[in-house]
Scaffold this motif. Structure first.
Motif, PDB file in Angstrom:
ATOM      1  N   ASP A  41     -34.791  -7.933   1.372  1.00  0.00           N
ATOM      2  CA  ASP A  41     -33.799  -9.043   1.733  1.00  0.00           C
ATOM      3  C   ASP A  41     -34.653 -10.338   2.225  1.00  0.00           C
ATOM      4  O   ASP A  41     -35.133 -10.030   3.408  1.00  0.00           O
ATOM      5  CB  ASP A  41     -32.652  -8.722   2.465  1.00  0.00           C
ATOM      6  CG  ASP A  41     -31.636  -8.130   1.737  1.00  0.00           C
ATOM      7  OD1 ASP A  41     -31.346  -9.011   0.413  1.00  0.00           O
ATOM      8  OD2 ASP A  41     -30.991  -7.092   1.851  1.00  0.00           O
ATOM      9  N   TYR A  43     -33.180 -12.737   4.076  1.00  0.00           N
ATOM     10  CA  TYR A  43     -32.441 -13.307   5.208  1.00  0.00           C
ATOM     11  C   TYR A  43     -33.244 -13.072   6.554  1.00  0.00           C
ATOM     12  O   TYR A  43     -34.015 -12.048   6.584  1.00  0.00           O
ATOM     13  CB  TYR A  43     -31.089 -12.977   5.256  1.00  0.00           C
ATOM     14  CG  TYR A  43     -30.674 -11.641   5.358  1.00  0.00           C
ATOM     15  CD1 TYR A  43     -31.218 -10.737   6.489  1.00  0.00           C
ATOM     16  CD2 TYR A  43     -30.096 -10.932   4.066  1.00  0.00           C
ATOM     17  CE1 TYR A  43     -30.741  -9.147   6.211  1.00  0.00           C
ATOM     18  CE2 TYR A  43     -29.897  -9.710   4.116  1.00  0.00           C
ATOM     19  CZ  TYR A  43     -29.927  -8.732   5.140  1.00  0.00           C
ATOM     20  OH  TYR A  43     -29.863  -7.666   5.347  1.00  0.00           O
ATOM     21  N   PRO A  48     -28.344  -6.247   8.810  1.00  0.00           N
ATOM     22  CA  PRO A  48     -26.950  -6.688   8.557  1.00  0.00           C
ATOM     23  C   PRO A  48     -26.191  -6.185   9.738  1.00  0.00           C
ATOM     24  O   PRO A  48     -25.003  -6.493   9.684  1.00  0.00           O
ATOM     25  CB  PRO A  48     -26.736  -6.040   7.103  1.00  0.00           C
ATOM     26  CG  PRO A  48     -27.751  -5.158   6.681  1.00  0.00           C
ATOM     27  CD  PRO A  48     -28.647  -5.073   7.796  1.00  0.00           C
ATOM     28  N   MET A  51     -23.999  -8.984  11.114  1.00  0.00           N
ATOM     29  CA  MET A  51     -23.505  -9.925  10.201  1.00  0.00           C
ATOM     30  C   MET A  51     -22.008  -9.788   9.961  1.00  0.00           C
ATOM     31  O   MET A  51     -21.491  -8.389  10.106  1.00  0.00           O
ATOM     32  CB  MET A  51     -24.292  -9.847   9.022  1.00  0.00           C
ATOM     33  CG  MET A  51     -25.739 -10.528   9.328  1.00  0.00           C
ATOM     34  SD  MET A  51     -26.910 -10.142   7.839  1.00  0.00           S
ATOM     35  CE  MET A  51     -26.304 -11.443   6.695  1.00  0.00           C
ATOM     36  N   GLU A  55     -18.918 -12.324   5.484  1.00  0.00           N
ATOM     37  CA  GLU A  55     -20.168 -13.054   4.818  1.00  0.00           C
ATOM     38  C   GLU A  55     -21.017 -12.318   4.209  1.00  0.00           C
ATOM     39  O   GLU A  55     -21.552 -12.734   3.072  1.00  0.00           O
ATOM     40  CB  GLU A  55     -20.991 -13.566   5.878  1.00  0.00           C
ATOM     41  CG  GLU A  55     -22.114 -14.542   5.597  1.00  0.00           C
ATOM     42  CD  GLU A  55     -22.764 -15.421   6.479  1.00  0.00           C
ATOM     43  OE1 GLU A  55     -23.717 -15.495   6.558  1.00  0.00           O
ATOM     44  OE2 GLU A  55     -21.812 -16.026   7.626  1.00  0.00           O
ATOM     45  N   HIS A  56     -21.301 -11.102   4.488  1.00  0.00           N
ATOM     46  CA  HIS A  56     -22.392  -9.956   3.956  1.00  0.00           C
ATOM     47  C   HIS A  56     -21.732  -8.768   3.312  1.00  0.00           C
ATOM     48  O   HIS A  56     -22.314  -8.394   2.559  1.00  0.00           O
ATOM     49  CB  HIS A  56     -23.138  -9.533   5.242  1.00  0.00           C
ATOM     50  CG  HIS A  56     -24.498  -8.820   4.497  1.00  0.00           C
ATOM     51  ND1 HIS A  56     -25.464  -9.527   4.098  1.00  0.00           N
ATOM     52  CD2 HIS A  56     -24.670  -7.483   4.464  1.00  0.00           C
ATOM     53  CE1 HIS A  56     -26.523  -8.600   3.544  1.00  0.00           C
ATOM     54  NE2 HIS A  56     -25.805  -7.341   4.074  1.00  0.00           N
ATOM     55  N   ASP A  69     -28.363  -2.971   3.738  1.00  0.00           N
ATOM     56  CA  ASP A  69     -27.536  -3.972   2.853  1.00  0.00           C
ATOM     57  C   ASP A  69     -26.531  -2.813   1.936  1.00  0.00           C
ATOM     58  O   ASP A  69     -27.059  -1.482   1.874  1.00  0.00           O
ATOM     59  CB  ASP A  69     -28.577  -4.552   1.874  1.00  0.00           C
ATOM     60  CG  ASP A  69     -27.738  -5.423   0.957  1.00  0.00           C
ATOM     61  OD1 ASP A  69     -27.324  -6.595   1.148  1.00  0.00           O
ATOM     62  OD2 ASP A  69     -27.561  -4.977  -0.136  1.00  0.00           O
TER      63      ASP A  69
END
Length: 548
Positions: A41, A43, A48, A51, A55-56, A69
Motif C-alpha cells: 500500500d 499510503y 491501517p 485510520m 476512510e479506510h 488492509d
C-alpha cells in the motif's frame, strides 16, 4: 523459488484488484499450486490500525498480530491461506525501516535516496519466504500514475529485471467505460493506462478489463493491438451479484489459463473446481431468508464491517438460507422510539468499535435481544456492552460502564465493569500497556486461546471443544471482579484465557442464543469453512424465523 504475479490497477481506483487477486489465487490452487498473496500500500501510515473506519474500512488482523488492509481478508476467504505480518506493507513501514537503518548506521554514511535504498527495502520485503510457495501474488495498492506509488512500481520493475526471465509477470486491471449516449465502450482510458505503465518500464502480460457491458471481440482485439498483449490475455471482468462468483467467472473468462500461458506453463494441470461449484450451489439455492440487524458505530460504510458481512453470508451458506443484513446506526437506538427499529429481526449482532459514541444504543440492542429472546451475537465492544447491560439491569449495578468512557470524559462517571487492559500473557512473556502509550499496534492483537466450559452453549457450538483460538483487537476487557454478581444474575463466563484472568466468552443461561465474545471470529470465516459462531447464530435466527 516462487513465480511472481504483480497486480496493478489503472484509470480509477476500486476496480477490484483485491478480489481479482484472491480469485486468481483460488484458481491456481484449484490447479494444484500453492500460493501466497501480499498487499503493498502506498499510503504513509505505518499500518491501517489508527485510520478511521469511515476512510479506510475494516482493519483485518492476522494470527501473528498485524493490523492490515481489508484485502488480506479477501485473500484468506478465497484461498484459506492464513495471512502473516509479512504479507502487508505500506510506504510508511518501508520509510520507517529505511530511516531506522540510517539511524543505526547500517548505510555506512551514504546519502539515503528512494533509489536504491527505498526500492531495495521493498524488494527485500517481496522476497520474504519466497521458497515456500509456487506462486506469490503481489497487489500494488492505488492507481498507476499516483505519485506515492512510484517507488513500488520502480521496485517491482527492478525485481522482475533481477529475476530469471519468465519468473515474473504483470497483470493490470483497467476500466472500459460505457457511454450510453453513443452506445460505445471506450478503450482509450485503458490504452492510456497501459501507456503510463509502460512509461515506467513495465509491460503488462495480462489485462483484466472491468466493464458493465459485454466486450465485443472487435474491442478485445483492438485493446490487444494497442496495448501489446495477446488477444486471449485480454480478460473481461463484469459486475457480479456475489463476490464468490468471481473464481468461476474468471475461469470462464480464461484468466488462469492466460496467466499460466504467460509463464509458459504447458500443459497446465486441469483445475478441480469442486469447492467453488459447491459454494455457488449453496449461494444460489437458498431455502428461505433471515433478517439480521447489525447495530454498529460505523454503519455508513459497509466496508468497516466487511468480515462480519461476509461471515454472515458464510453462515447462510452453511444453513442454506439467504441472510439479509440491515445496518443500524447505534445512535439511532438512543431514543425511546428508536428501539422499535429492531422489531421483526431474527437476529441481532453488535460488532466491535472504539469510543463512547453510540454505546448506549448498543446497550439498548443487547437489552432488547435479552428480553425478546432474539438471538444475539456480541463481538468485542458488543460483548462488553452486553455485560454492561446485564450489570445494570440484572446484577443491580445501576451505574455500570466502561473505563474507556471515563477516560474520554476526563473524570469518573461509571462503575467500570470494563477496564483498560494493563497486562496479559502473549506466548511465553508478559505484555504491559499504559493509557499513555502510542495508539498504533499497542492493543491485544492476534490469535489467543480461550478455554471453554465443557457444558456451555459456546462449547456445543464448537462441537464440544474445550479450547478454541480466535483473533483479538482490543485494549479494554471485562473485569473479573464482577464475575460473581453477574453469574448469579444469569450471565455465565463460559470462556476464559488459559490463565483464568481474562473473560473471553459470556452467555445467558436462560436465553435460547445469547453469546458475547471478546475475539473477532468473523476474521477466520470462509465460504467453504464458515466460522462456527456465525453458522450457529444463523441457524438460531432461522429457527426463530420458522417460529414467527
Amino acid at each position: 523459488m516462487a513465480r511472481y504475479i504483480f497486480i496493478t490497477g489503472g484509470v480509477v481506483s476500486s476496480l477490484g484488484k483485491g478480489l481479482a487477486s484472491a480469485a486468481l489465487g483460488a484458481l491456481l490452487q484449484a490447479r494444484g499450486y500453492t500460493v501466497r498473496l501480499r498487499k503493498l500500500d502506498p499510503y504513509l501510515n505505518v499500518d491501517p490500525g489508527t485510520m478511521s473506519p469511515f476512510e479506510h474500512g475494516e482493519v483485518f488482523v492476522t494470527d501473528d498480530g498485524a493490523e492490515t488492509d481489508l484485502d488480506l481478508g479477501h485473500y484468506e476467504r478465497f484461498t484459506g491461506v492464513s495471512a502473516r505480518r509479512t504479507d502487508s506493507v505500506s510506504s510508511g513501514r518501508i520509510y520507517s525501516n529505511v530511516l531506522e537503518k540510517e539511524r543505526r548506521g547500517e548505510y555506512l554514511g551514504k546519502t539515503i535516496q528512494v533509489i536504491p535504498h527505498v526500492t531495495n527495502e521493498i524488494k527485500d520485503f517481496l522476497s520474504i519466504d519466497e521458497d515456500g510457495v509456487d506462486f506469490m501474488l503481489c497487489e500494488i495498492g492505488g492507481t498507476v500514475g499516483d505519485i506515492e506509488g512510484l517507488p513500488f512500481f520502480e521496485a517491482i520493475r527492478q525485481f522482475a529485471q533481477d529475476r530469471p526471465r519468465g519468473q515474473c509477470i504483470f497483470m493490470h486491471l483497467t476500466l472500459l467505460p460505457y457511454l450510453a449516449a453513443s452506445g460505445e465502450l471506450k478503450t482509450k482510458p485503458t490504452q492510456h493506462s497501459v501507456k503510463e505503465l509502460r512509461s515506467i518500464g513495465i509491460a503488462p502480460d495480462v489485462l483484466v478489463c472491468r466493464s458493465e457491458q459485454p466486450i465485443p471481440e472487435k474491442e478485445r482485439a483492438k485493446i490487444a493491438l494497442f496495448c501489446n498483449v495477446r488477444p486471449d490475455a485480454v480478460i473481461p471482468a463484469y459486475d457480479l451479484k456475489s463476490i464468490y462468483e468471481a473464481p468461476m467467472a474468471y475461469h470462464r473468462a480464461g484468466l488462469d489459463r492466460a496467466v499460466l500461458d504467460a509463464f509458459q506453463i504447458s500443459p497446465a494441470p486441469r483445475p478441480d473446481l469442486t469447492r467453488w461449484e459447491d459454494v455457488m450451489n449453496r449461494l444460489t439455492h437458498a431455502e428461505g431468508e433471515v433478517r439480521v440487524a447489525i447495530v454498529g458505530k460505523y454503519t455508513k460504510l459497509e466496508d468497516a464491517y466487511k468480515s462480519i458481512s461476509e461471515a454472515l453470508t458464510h453462515g447462510g451458506m452453511a444453513n442454506r438460507v439467504r441472510v439479509r443484513p440491515d445496518w443500524i446506526d447505534a445512535e439511532a437506538l438512543e431514543t425511546p422510539e428508536g428501539v422499535h427499529q429492531l422489531d421483526g429481526y431474527h437476529g441481532i449482532i453488535v460488532p466491535g468499535g472504539f469510543g463512547e459514541r453510540g454505546t448506549e444504543g448498543m446497550i439498548t440492542a443487547a437489552k432488547y435481544a435479552r428480553e425478546k429472546k432474539v438471538p444475539y451475537l456480541g463481538i468485542c465492544l458488543g460483548m462488553q456492552m452486553a455485560v454492561v447491560e446485564a450489570a445494570r439491569n440484572l446484577a443491580g449495578i445501576a451505574d455500570a460502564g466502561s473505563e474507556e468512557f471515563d477516560h474520554e470524559a476526563g473524570h469518573t462517571r461509571f462503575t467500570p465493569v470494563v477496564y483498560h487492559l494493563k497486562e496479559w500473557i502473549q506466548g511465553n512473556h508478559k505484555v504491559e500497556r499504559k493509557l499513555s502509550d502510542d495508539k498504533g499496534g499497542t492493543m491485544r492483537l492476534g490469535a489467543y486461546t480461550a478455554v471453554l466450559k465443557p457444558d456451555s452453549k459456546v462449547s456445543a457450538v464448537y462441537g464440544g471443544a474445550t479450547e478454541i483460538e480466535d483473533r483479538h483487537r482490543h485494549r479494554y476487557e471485562v473485569d473479573t471482579r464482577y464475575r460473581e454478581p453477574l453469574e448469579a444474575a444469569g450471565m455465565q463466563f463460559s470462556g476464559m484465557s488459559p490463565d483464568g484472568r481474562l473473560p473471553e466468552v459470556v452467555e445467558l443461561s436462560d436465553h435460547p442464543w445469547f453469546i458475547g465474545v471478546q475475539s473477532h471470529p468473523e476474521l477466520k470465516s470462509k465460504p467453504f469453512d464458515p466460522a462456527p459462531l456465525f453458522a450457529d447464530f444463523v441457524r438460531a435466527a432461522k429457527d426463530l424465523e420458522r417460529m414467527v
